[in-house]
Design a protein around this motif. Structure first.
Motif, short mmCIF file in Angstrom:
data_model
loop_
_atom_site.label_atom_id
_atom_site.label_comp_id
_atom_site.label_asym_id
_atom_site.label_seq_id
_atom_site.Cartn_x
_atom_site.Cartn_y
_atom_site.Cartn_z
N CYS A 1 -8.07 19.59 -4.54
CA CYS A 1 -9.72 19.17 -4.70
C CYS A 1 -9.46 19.08 -2.95
O CYS A 1 -8.64 18.65 -2.07
CB CYS A 1 -9.33 18.11 -5.05
N PRO A 2 -11.52 19.52 -1.93
CA PRO A 2 -11.17 19.40 -0.88
C PRO A 2 -12.06 17.98 -0.59
O PRO A 2 -11.04 17.99 0.80
CB PRO A 2 -12.97 19.86 -0.64
N GLY A 3 -11.21 16.97 -1.16
CA GLY A 3 -11.01 15.69 -1.14
C GLY A 3 -9.75 15.09 -0.42
O GLY A 3 -9.89 13.30 -0.50
N ASN A 4 -8.64 16.22 -0.70
CA ASN A 4 -7.48 15.80 -0.17
C ASN A 4 -7.78 15.22 1.00
O ASN A 4 -8.21 15.88 2.17
CB ASN A 4 -6.81 17.02 -0.56
N PRO B 1 1.14 -1.12 0.02
CA PRO B 1 0.42 -0.35 0.04
C PRO B 1 1.17 1.45 -0.25
O PRO B 1 2.25 1.39 0.34
CB PRO B 1 -0.54 -0.36 0.99
N GLY B 2 0.50 2.28 -0.93
CA GLY B 2 1.31 3.31 0.06
C GLY B 2 1.23 4.06 0.69
O GLY B 2 0.87 3.54 1.77
N ARG B 3 2.17 4.87 0.89
CA ARG B 3 2.49 5.77 2.56
C ARG B 3 1.96 6.09 3.13
O ARG B 3 2.07 7.31 1.98
CB ARG B 3 4.21 5.42 2.03
N VAL B 4 1.73 6.76 3.21
CA VAL B 4 0.84 7.96 4.32
C VAL B 4 2.08 8.88 4.49
O VAL B 4 2.64 9.12 5.95
CB VAL B 4 -0.22 7.68 5.02
N ARG B 5 2.11 10.23 4.13
CA ARG B 5 3.29 11.25 4.25
C ARG B 5 3.55 11.69 5.30
O ARG B 5 4.15 12.33 5.91
CB ARG B 5 4.49 11.66 3.35
N SER B 6 1.20 12.18 5.66
CA SER B 6 1.40 13.60 6.40
C SER B 6 0.20 12.92 7.12
O SER B 6 -1.02 11.73 6.72
CB SER B 6 0.81 13.72 5.88
N LYS B 7 -0.46 13.43 8.18
CA LYS B 7 -1.46 12.65 9.10
C LYS B 7 -2.39 13.24 9.45
O LYS B 7 -3.22 13.39 9.70
CB LYS B 7 -0.35 12.62 10.86
N ASN B 8 -2.28 14.98 8.38
CA ASN B 8 -3.26 15.27 7.99
C ASN B 8 -4.83 14.84 7.52
O ASN B 8 -3.95 14.09 6.24
CB ASN B 8 -2.43 16.73 7.41
N THR B 9 -5.75 15.38 8.00
CA THR B 9 -6.46 15.08 7.56
C THR B 9 -8.02 16.07 6.32
O THR B 9 -7.10 17.63 7.13
CB THR B 9 -7.88 14.23 8.04
N ASN B 10 -8.32 15.88 5.74
CA ASN B 10 -9.37 17.59 6.03
C ASN B 10 -10.43 17.30 6.40
O ASN B 10 -11.56 18.21 6.55
CB ASN B 10 -9.73 17.26 4.61
N ARG B 11 -10.24 16.71 7.53
CA ARG B 11 -11.37 17.20 9.55
C ARG B 11 -13.05 17.05 8.36
O ARG B 11 -13.58 17.10 9.40
CB ARG B 11 -11.04 19.04 9.66
N MET C 1 -4.52 5.49 -0.54
CA MET C 1 -3.15 5.22 0.83
C MET C 1 -3.31 5.21 2.02
O MET C 1 -4.28 4.85 2.14
CB MET C 1 -2.70 6.57 0.91
N GLY C 2 -2.53 4.20 2.75
CA GLY C 2 -2.09 4.11 3.70
C GLY C 2 -2.29 2.01 4.19
O GLY C 2 -3.21 1.35 3.01
N ASP C 3 -2.02 1.87 5.13
CA ASP C 3 -3.10 -0.20 5.91
C ASP C 3 -3.98 -0.08 6.17
O ASP C 3 -4.98 -0.51 6.57
CB ASP C 3 -1.58 -0.03 6.27
N THR C 4 -3.35 0.81 7.46
CA THR C 4 -4.46 0.71 8.84
C THR C 4 -6.01 1.68 8.34
O THR C 4 -6.63 1.42 8.65
CB THR C 4 -4.14 -0.08 9.83
N VAL C 5 -4.98 3.44 8.36
CA VAL C 5 -5.66 4.17 8.18
C VAL C 5 -5.46 4.63 6.29
O VAL C 5 -4.78 5.03 6.07
CB VAL C 5 -4.62 5.51 9.16
N LEU C 6 -6.82 4.54 5.94
CA LEU C 6 -7.07 4.93 4.95
C LEU C 6 -7.43 6.13 4.58
O LEU C 6 -8.11 6.39 5.16
CB LEU C 6 -8.19 3.67 4.26
N LYS C 7 -6.71 6.84 3.55
CA LYS C 7 -7.06 8.63 3.15
C LYS C 7 -6.87 7.91 2.13
O LYS C 7 -6.13 7.68 0.44
CB LYS C 7 -6.14 9.10 3.49
N ILE C 8 -7.71 9.55 0.67
CA ILE C 8 -7.59 9.48 -0.78
C ILE C 8 -6.14 10.27 -1.07
O ILE C 8 -6.15 11.53 -0.22
CB ILE C 8 -8.99 10.52 -0.95
#
Length: 235
Positions: free
Chosen positions: A65-68, A6-16, A52-59
């Motif tokens: 795009c606001p869906g980042n 799976p793609g590596r999540v380089r940031s812990k930020n989310t779009n809240r 992206m991610g393994d346990t925590v999945l994010k777009i």
């Protein structure tokens, strides 16, 4: 086959935003097949992006795009979803391009059994015809010599000749029995016809006719009365 990581999540930020549940989306707007890269159609820009991610999945981020970095939760039965998607893909294919998952090939027909090895009812005529037909078409059966099949047919013909008297006797006995059964079946009708021809008033008149009796006879059926005392003859 190399493992797809799976793609590596380089940031812990989310779009809240609240996590995006896959159960709230159309089944054809995401791909979570095992062994393939997870992807989803972004709800905001409707473009396909990687999850992206393994346990925590994010777009994955894609421009402004606001869906980042939108959190994604897989709350569906992946196997059932995959089976339904496979069925939809198979139904959407043209009929000419459809192929069964397992191919079945029609087996080749077995070669015909030679006449010499057939197990049908053997009679004198059938064995004779088979032997003559083989002799006519076989080049190795000359004079008293036979090939393998010719020898089998010849022995079968000889055996049928030996059994023919017993077969004839059985046939004659069956014919006699059939005639006896036919007579038994027609006997009631024949007796009925005889009674119709000779019965009626003639039989009644014969039964009622009274004849003269012989004097001294006990009965017309027993003859004259015999003496009870011994007969003494004197000379």
């Amino acid at each position: 086959m190399p493992r797809i990581r799976p793609g590596r999540v380089r940031s812990k930020n989310t779009n809240r935003r609240p996590p995006l549940l896959l159960s709230s989306m159309a089944p054809e707007d995401y791909n979570v097949r095992p062994g393939e890269v997870k992807s989803i159609a972004c709800p905001d820009c409707r473009t396909w992006r990687r999850i992206m991610g393994d346990t925590v999945l994010k777009i994955r981020q894609h421009g402004s795009c606001p869906g980042n970095d939108q959190l994604v939760v897989v709350d569906i039965d992946v196997r059932r979803w995959q089976a339904r998607q496979d069925r939809l893909l198979r139904d959407a294919m043209p009929q000419d391009n459809r192929r069964a998952a397992q191919q079945y090939y029609k087996p080749l027909p077995a070669p015909a059994v030679p006449v010499s090895r057939m197990t049908a009812e053997v009679t004198l005529e059938t064995s004779r015809q088979s032997y003559l037909a083989h002799r006519k078409g076989c080049t190795r059966c000359v004079g008293g010599q036979h090939c393998t099949d010719g020898g089998i047919l010849a022995r079968r013909f000889v055996r049928a000749l030996d059994q023919e008297p017993a077969r004839r006797q059985i046939r004659e006995e069956l014919e006699r029995q059939e005639r006896r059964n036919a007579r038994k079946r027609t006997a009631p009708a024949a007796r009925k016809a005889q009674w119709a021809a000779y019965g009626g008033k003639q039989v009644e008149a014969a039964n009622n006719r009274c004849g003269e009796r012989i004097a001294g006879a006990v009965s017309e059926f027993r003859g004259p009365k015999l003496p009870l005392e011994p007969l003494r003859i004197t000379t």
